[in-house]
Each structure stands twice: as C-alpha cells, then as structure tokens.
Motif scaffolding. Structure first.
Motif, PDB file in Angstrom:
ATOM      1  N   LEU A 123       0.900  -1.414  -0.306  1.00 53.19           N
ATOM      2  CA  LEU A 123       0.323  -0.086   0.133  1.00 53.19           C
ATOM      3  C   LEU A 123       0.697   1.690   0.580  1.00 53.19           C
ATOM      4  CD1 LEU A 123      -2.675  -1.329   2.585  1.00 53.19           C
ATOM      5  CD2 LEU A 123      -3.309  -1.127   0.295  1.00 53.19           C
ATOM      6  N   PRO A 124       0.304   2.458  -0.074  1.00 51.46           N
ATOM      7  CA  PRO A 124       1.323   3.556  -0.571  1.00 51.46           C
ATOM      8  C   PRO A 124       1.463   4.397   1.051  1.00 51.46           C
ATOM      9  CG  PRO A 124      -1.224   4.033  -1.188  1.00 51.46           C
ATOM     10  CD  PRO A 124      -1.023   2.988  -1.472  1.00 51.46           C
ATOM     11  N   ILE A 125       2.720   3.968   1.512  1.00 53.44           N
ATOM     12  CA  ILE A 125       2.759   4.310   3.231  1.00 53.44           C
ATOM     13  C   ILE A 125       4.140   4.461   3.398  1.00 53.44           C
ATOM     14  CG2 ILE A 125      -0.295   4.724   4.020  1.00 53.44           C
ATOM     15  CD1 ILE A 125       0.766   1.847   5.096  1.00 53.44           C
ATOM     16  N   GLY A 126       4.194   5.381   3.817  1.00 53.00           N
ATOM     17  CA  GLY A 126       6.003   5.758   4.756  1.00 53.00           C
ATOM     18  C   GLY A 126       5.820   4.913   5.912  1.00 53.00           C
ATOM     19  N   GLY A 127       6.855   5.416   6.216  1.00 49.60           N
ATOM     20  CA  GLY A 127       7.173   4.997   7.654  1.00 49.60           C
ATOM     21  C   GLY A 127       7.531   6.093   8.306  1.00 49.60           C
ATOM     22  N   GLY A 128       6.980   6.076   9.586  1.00 44.94           N
ATOM     23  CA  GLY A 128       7.483   6.500  10.938  1.00 44.94           C
ATOM     24  C   GLY A 128       7.172   5.599  12.297  1.00 44.94           C
ATOM     25  N   LYS A 129       7.326   6.625  13.344  1.00 41.64           N
ATOM     26  CA  LYS A 129       6.648   6.497  14.850  1.00 41.64           C
ATOM     27  C   LYS A 129       7.035   7.374  16.061  1.00 41.64           C
ATOM     28  CE  LYS A 129       5.298   2.648  16.259  1.00 41.64           C
ATOM     29  NZ  LYS A 129       4.305   1.837  15.747  1.00 41.64           N
ATOM     30  N   GLY A 130       6.080   7.655  17.111  1.00 40.87           N
ATOM     31  CA  GLY A 130       6.069   8.442  18.070  1.00 40.87           C
ATOM     32  C   GLY A 130       5.690   8.447  19.116  1.00 40.87           C
ATOM     33  N   GLY A 131       5.183   9.203  20.173  1.00 41.79           N
ATOM     34  CA  GLY A 131       5.122   8.818  21.094  1.00 41.79           C
ATOM     35  C   GLY A 131       5.599   9.226  22.200  1.00 41.79           C
ATOM     36  N   SER A 132       5.437   9.134  23.282  1.00 42.32           N
ATOM     37  CA  SER A 132       5.845   9.873  24.252  1.00 42.32           C
ATOM     38  C   SER A 132       6.296   9.456  25.682  1.00 42.32           C
ATOM     39  CB  SER A 132       5.020  10.382  24.813  1.00 42.32           C
ATOM     40  OG  SER A 132       5.009  11.311  26.199  1.00 42.32           O
ATOM     41  N   ASP A 133       7.557  10.071  26.837  1.00 47.06           N
ATOM     42  CA  ASP A 133       7.285   8.568  28.017  1.00 47.06           C
ATOM     43  C   ASP A 133       6.063   9.112  29.550  1.00 47.06           C
ATOM     44  OD1 ASP A 133       8.161  11.064  28.631  1.00 47.06           O
ATOM     45  OD2 ASP A 133      10.007  11.181  29.037  1.00 47.06           O
ATOM     46  N   PHE A 134       5.029   9.258  29.072  1.00 50.50           N
ATOM     47  CA  PHE A 134       4.113   9.381  29.690  1.00 50.50           C
ATOM     48  C   PHE A 134       2.725   8.309  30.078  1.00 50.50           C
ATOM     49  CE2 PHE A 134      -0.669   9.532  29.446  1.00 50.50           C
ATOM     50  CZ  PHE A 134      -1.013  10.220  31.057  1.00 50.50           C
ATOM     51  N   ASP A 135       3.079   8.121  30.498  1.00 48.45           N
ATOM     52  CA  ASP A 135       2.374   6.431  31.013  1.00 48.45           C
ATOM     53  C   ASP A 135       0.955   6.628  31.569  1.00 48.45           C
ATOM     54  OD1 ASP A 135       2.010   3.986  32.607  1.00 48.45           O
ATOM     55  OD2 ASP A 135       3.485   3.745  33.947  1.00 48.45           O
ATOM     56  N   PRO A 136       0.252   6.350  31.114  1.00 46.15           N
ATOM     57  CA  PRO A 136      -1.875   6.376  31.469  1.00 46.15           C
ATOM     58  C   PRO A 136      -2.128   5.890  32.016  1.00 46.15           C
ATOM     59  CG  PRO A 136      -1.114   4.960  29.347  1.00 46.15           C
ATOM     60  CD  PRO A 136       0.365   5.626  29.765  1.00 46.15           C
ATOM     61  N   LYS A 137      -0.965   4.890  32.864  1.00 52.75           N
ATOM     62  CA  LYS A 137      -1.826   3.694  33.809  1.00 52.75           C
ATOM     63  C   LYS A 137      -1.684   4.664  35.064  1.00 52.75           C
ATOM     64  CE  LYS A 137       0.014  -0.330  32.299  1.00 52.75           C
ATOM     65  NZ  LYS A 137       1.535  -2.176  32.487  1.00 52.75           N
ATOM     66  N   GLY A 138      -2.903   4.537  35.827  1.00 51.63           N
ATOM     67  CA  GLY A 138      -3.723   4.825  36.714  1.00 51.63           C
ATOM     68  C   GLY A 138      -3.743   6.213  36.699  1.00 51.63           C
ATOM     69  N   ARG A 139      -4.210   6.859  35.591  1.00 49.81           N
ATOM     70  CA  ARG A 139      -4.166   8.905  34.710  1.00 49.81           C
ATOM     71  C   ARG A 139      -5.903   8.324  35.457  1.00 49.81           C
ATOM     72  NH1 ARG A 139      -0.866  11.278  37.566  1.00 49.81           N
ATOM     73  NH2 ARG A 139       1.328  11.333  36.663  1.00 49.81           N
ATOM     74  N   SER A 140      -5.757   9.128  35.482  1.00 49.34           N
ATOM     75  CA  SER A 140      -7.788   9.419  35.226  1.00 49.34           C
ATOM     76  C   SER A 140      -8.444  10.048  33.684  1.00 49.34           C
ATOM     77  CB  SER A 140      -8.640  10.213  35.863  1.00 49.34           C
ATOM     78  OG  SER A 140      -7.684  12.052  35.695  1.00 49.34           O
ATOM     79  N   ASP A 141      -9.405   9.704  33.728  1.00 48.80           N
ATOM     80  CA  ASP A 141      -9.424   9.849  31.894  1.00 48.80           C
ATOM     81  C   ASP A 141      -9.204  11.960  31.944  1.00 48.80           C
ATOM     82  OD1 ASP A 141     -10.574   7.811  31.749  1.00 48.80           O
ATOM     83  OD2 ASP A 141     -12.948   8.134  31.496  1.00 48.80           O
ATOM     84  N   ALA A 142      -9.303  12.606  32.945  1.00 49.33           N
ATOM     85  CA  ALA A 142      -9.012  13.718  32.980  1.00 49.33           C
ATOM     86  C   ALA A 142      -7.941  14.349  32.367  1.00 49.33           C
ATOM     87  CB  ALA A 142      -9.940  14.302  33.836  1.00 49.33           C
ATOM     88  N   GLU A 143      -7.061  13.490  33.308  1.00 48.02           N
ATOM     89  CA  GLU A 143      -5.401  14.077  33.412  1.00 48.02           C
ATOM     90  C   GLU A 143      -5.297  13.515  32.149  1.00 48.02           C
ATOM     91  OE1 GLU A 143      -3.917  13.171  38.524  1.00 48.02           O
ATOM     92  OE2 GLU A 143      -4.238  11.312  36.627  1.00 48.02           O
ATOM     93  N   VAL A 144      -5.884  11.959  31.044  1.00 48.96           N
ATOM     94  CA  VAL A 144      -5.235  11.672  29.595  1.00 48.96           C
ATOM     95  C   VAL A 144      -5.890  12.424  28.619  1.00 48.96           C
ATOM     96  CG1 VAL A 144      -5.694   9.541  28.267  1.00 48.96           C
ATOM     97  CG2 VAL A 144      -5.075   8.859  30.374  1.00 48.96           C
ATOM     98  N   MET A 145      -7.084  13.232  28.706  1.00 48.74           N
ATOM     99  CA  MET A 145      -7.542  13.611  28.072  1.00 48.74           C
ATOM    100  C   MET A 145      -6.444  15.125  27.894  1.00 48.74           C
ATOM    101  SD  MET A 145     -10.977  15.979  28.048  1.00 48.74           S
ATOM    102  CE  MET A 145     -10.112  17.194  29.219  1.00 48.74           C
ATOM    103  N   ARG A 146      -5.727  15.591  29.199  1.00 45.33           N
ATOM    104  CA  ARG A 146      -4.908  17.087  29.997  1.00 45.33           C
ATOM    105  C   ARG A 146      -4.258  16.620  28.447  1.00 45.33           C
ATOM    106  NH1 ARG A 146      -8.183  17.506  34.475  1.00 45.33           N
ATOM    107  NH2 ARG A 146      -6.464  16.942  35.499  1.00 45.33           N
TER     108      ARG A 146
END
Length: 448
Positions: A123-146
């Motif tokens: 398929l016509p797609i190149g390669g990339g990746k990303g992210g963060s050292d943030f850990d969503p475990k144990g965080r509230s929905d509001a914290e994840v949203m922010r």
C-alpha cells in the motif's frame, strides 16, 4: 550474530557512530542489513547510490516538551517524539506509543521497522513512529485528556493526511486517539479524518482496525501452516501479553480451531489448559483495566505464575505479542525443548538476536514482526481509503481485505527468499522484499 557483507560493514559502523546509546535502533538496523548481502551483490546500484545509508537516517526527528496538569493541580512535564523516517512510498504512517520506556532510540527502532512493514503491505504508505514517556496507567480520563491535548498542540503542525498519519500503539487506544483527534480538529478547524487512524466507528474509524494486528498475526501464521500442509486444528498456542494485539490474536486462533493455553502481563502469566476464556479476559483487561492475576482468580482451573517465563509453557506455536526483546535465548531454548514448531512475532522485534539464532539452528519456523504484525497498519491504510472516499465498509469486507493482504505478504516473503537463495527464510524474505520496494522508489525520486 551473522556476518555482514563487506559492503555493508561501513554503513553499520556509521549508524553506530551517529546514533550512540540507541541499542534497539542498532539491533533493528543490523537485522535488516544481515539480509541484504545477496541484494547488493545482485544489484550494486543500491550500494553505489547510498540508498541504504539514506534509509538508515530519518528524514526528520521531532522532540518536544509536553506540559500538563494533574487532577491535584501539579504540573508534569513529559517528552514527546515523532520520527518521520521515510516517505518514498507515501505519507509517514505509524503509531504513537505512550510508555515510560519511550525514548528517541526506541522510536527510531520502531520507525525503521515501520518502513519495511509498510512497504510489505503493498500500500502507498511511508514509515514513521512517535510517542511519549507518559504513562497512562493509573491516570484519570481527565488527566489523559489534558496530556493528549498538550501533546497534540505541538504535534499537529507536523501532521496531515498527505504528510504524516499517526495511529495507536502501546498505551494509545481509542480513548487517546479520540482526545488527540479532537484537539487536532479544534486547532486546525478542519475535519481531516484521514489524519489519524484507529478512530471510533461513529467518527471515521474502520471496522476491524481494533482487531487488525492480532487478527493479521494469526492470518499470517495460518498461511505458514498451510505452506507446510497443516492448519490450526488441535494446535496448542502460547500468546505473550494481554493487550489489544494479544486479545485479538487469541480470538482468531480460537476461531480457526487452535487453543491458546497461556497469556501474560508484566506481573506474570496465566496458564489455562482448557483454553483462555476470551470473554473473561476482555472483561478483566478492557472493562476493569485489571491485571492478569484477576483472570486466574476468577477462572476455575487457571493458574497465575509470577516467576519463570511464559515460554516454559509447552506449545506448538508461540506468538510473542507484548514488547521488544521479550523472548530471549533462555525462552527460545525452552520452546525448542518443548517441541514448538512456529514462532511468529506479533509485537515489534520481541525476539533477541541470540534467541532468533537458536530458533533458526533448531529449524523452528520463525517469522519477523515486519511481516507478521503488518495487519494493523494495513487496516489503517484501508481506513485512510475509506476516509478519502467518504465511504464505510462492512466488517466482513474489511476482514477479507486484511486476510488477502496478509496472504500477499506471506507469499511475497517466500518468493523473495527463494529468489535470493535463502529458501524458506521468512526473515530474509521480509527484509529483502520490504527493502527493494522502498529502495526502488528512492532511486526513482532522485537524491532526496
């Protein structure tokens, strides 16, 4: 560790010198280069044009600060990453990972793998990746949203349906995609649904996208079994992990007649001789966001093990579906002793080089992640197709397309391995087939 072709040694040495301390990236690059000796011998233009050196250097590396506020009012600061590795075949495509282990080297390894994985889909797609050292475990929905809103407030300027299209990965599911896409829409004032994949079905998502990586893994293994005149009937399967990939790999194995007898998380593994109860596992992991130990407490006959390794569990097929380098030499030796016939990587680079060498020496059929787990990104590309045409496909139609793509990847790997003198090697076939398609496109586009 295999010996590199003499033409490729300087390239790898340059990668080591220019990217110090990035062990996972070094491992990913070497694993590909080890397969390319026959290619540069047969097609010297790849070496002469420096296309391999260019492939090992990302087109763009983005690192940024992500400040956000906890529910208690404390200001936290995380680091965000996006490595736009190669766009010769199409817009950068690859997931976002939120996990404390994320650093530039991890993102580069994932992005490098993504180039070849995406190429293999056709398929016509190149390669990339990303992210963060943030850990969503144990965080509230509001914290994840922010956090997600702050993350996207910087990243949005680098994205677009013809530029860079992220999706989810470890720690990033439908909730996180929703928050990030909402912030992208708010900032740009445009409903560009093709800019992110893994969206909810009611707002531009694709049927089967949630299941795609796990389903695709099993579709690939089914093709491996067919190639040897077998099927899943009666096969005992071990699946590491218990997240999205593992859950849907378990589901598809059961649908095809196999029995998954063990799965895991970071706290240990569960052995369930009668077969993992998928409904209970989904309840524990998805609804309760609980641990695998809760499954064992609720399931009669299941045992939770906190020491040892899930690879000690006897099986016919092993599917490492958790994280990188989880299957080491000791684990591979245990699988070999217990008569495991197939190992297929559902996660990204979950097998260490020493483990892969042991499996090869024991004639265990081994298939690498860039081929096996390409179903997720393939279905993301199908989601992009639907968004571009303002269309929506049925579950069955999308699943059939996924199965067709995985069959094509499987066959391409074996055909390429035969062509370059390594018959039956899924590793060589995947690396060479993925490489040649991207390299040919780069040569056609000039020195870029």
């Amino acid at each position: 560790m295999s010996v590199l072709d003499k033409q490729l040694v300087p390239i790898f040495e340059e990668v080591l010198d220019r990217n110090p301390g990035e062990a996972e990236f070094h491992q990913a690059v070497r694993e590909v280069l080890e397969s390319l000796g026959p290619v540069v011998t047969k097609h010297p233009q790849y070496a002469d044009s420096a296309v391999i050196r260019r492939l090992c250097e990302p087109e763009r590396q983005i690192i940024f600060r992500v400040p956000w506020v906890t529910d208690s009012g404390k200001i936290e600061v995380n680091r965000g990453f996006r490595v736009e590795f190669n766009s010769a075949l199409g817009p950068y495509k690859g997931g976002l990972r939120f996990h404390p282990s994320v650093n530039l080297g991890i993102v580069k390894f994932l992005g490098f793998e993504q180039i070849f994985k995406n190429s293999l889909t056709g398929l016509p797609i190149g390669g990339g990746k990303g992210g963060s050292d943030f850990d969503p475990k144990g965080r509230s929905d509001a914290e994840v949203m922010r956090f997600c809103q702050s993350f996207m407030t910087e990243l949005y300027r680098h994205l677009g349906e013809y530029t860079d299209v992220p999706a989810g990965d470890i720690g990033v599911g439908g909730r996180e995609i929703g928050y990030m896409f909402g912030q992208y829409k708010r900032i740009t004032n445009r409903y560009e649904s093709g800019t992110m994949t893994g969206k909810g079905l009611s707002w531009g998502g694709s049927q089967v996208r949630t299941e795609a990586t796990g389903y695709g893994t099993v579709f690939f293994v089914d093709e491996m079994l067919k190639a040897s005149g077998a099927d899943f009937g009666g096969k005992r399967v071990v699946v590491s992990g218990s997240g999205n990939v593992a859950i849907y790999a378990i589901e598809k194995v059961h649908q095809l007649g196999g029995t998954v007898v063990a799965c895991s998380d970071s706290g240990g593994y569960v052995v369930d001789p009668g077969g993992i109860d998928l409904a209970l596992l989904k309840e524990v992991k998805d609804e309760r966001r609980g641990r695998i130990s809760e499954y064992a407490a609720l399931r009669q006959g299941a045992t939770h093990v906190t020491d040892g390794s899930i690879w000690d569990v006897p099986c016919d097929i092993a599917l490492p579906c958790a994280t990188q380098n989880e299957l080491d030499a000791d684990g591979a030796a245990a699988l070999i002793r217990n008569g495991c016939a197939i190992v297929a990587e559902g996660a990204n680079m979950p097998t260490t080089p020493n483990a892969a060498r042991l499996l090869a020496e024991a004639d265990v059929m081994f298939a690498p992640a860039k081929a096996v787990n390409a179903g997720g990104v393939a279905t993301s590309a199908l989601e992009m197709q639907q968004n571009a045409s303002r269309d929506s496909w049925t579950f069955d139609h999308t699943q059939d397309r996924l199965a067709e793509i995985m069959q094509g990847i499987h066959d391409r790997c074996l055909e390429t391995a035969d062509e370059y003198g390594t018959p039956g090697s899924y590793v060589a076939g995947a690396n060479i087939a993925g490489f040649t398609r991207v390299a040919d496109a780069m040569l056609a586009l000039g020195v870029i």
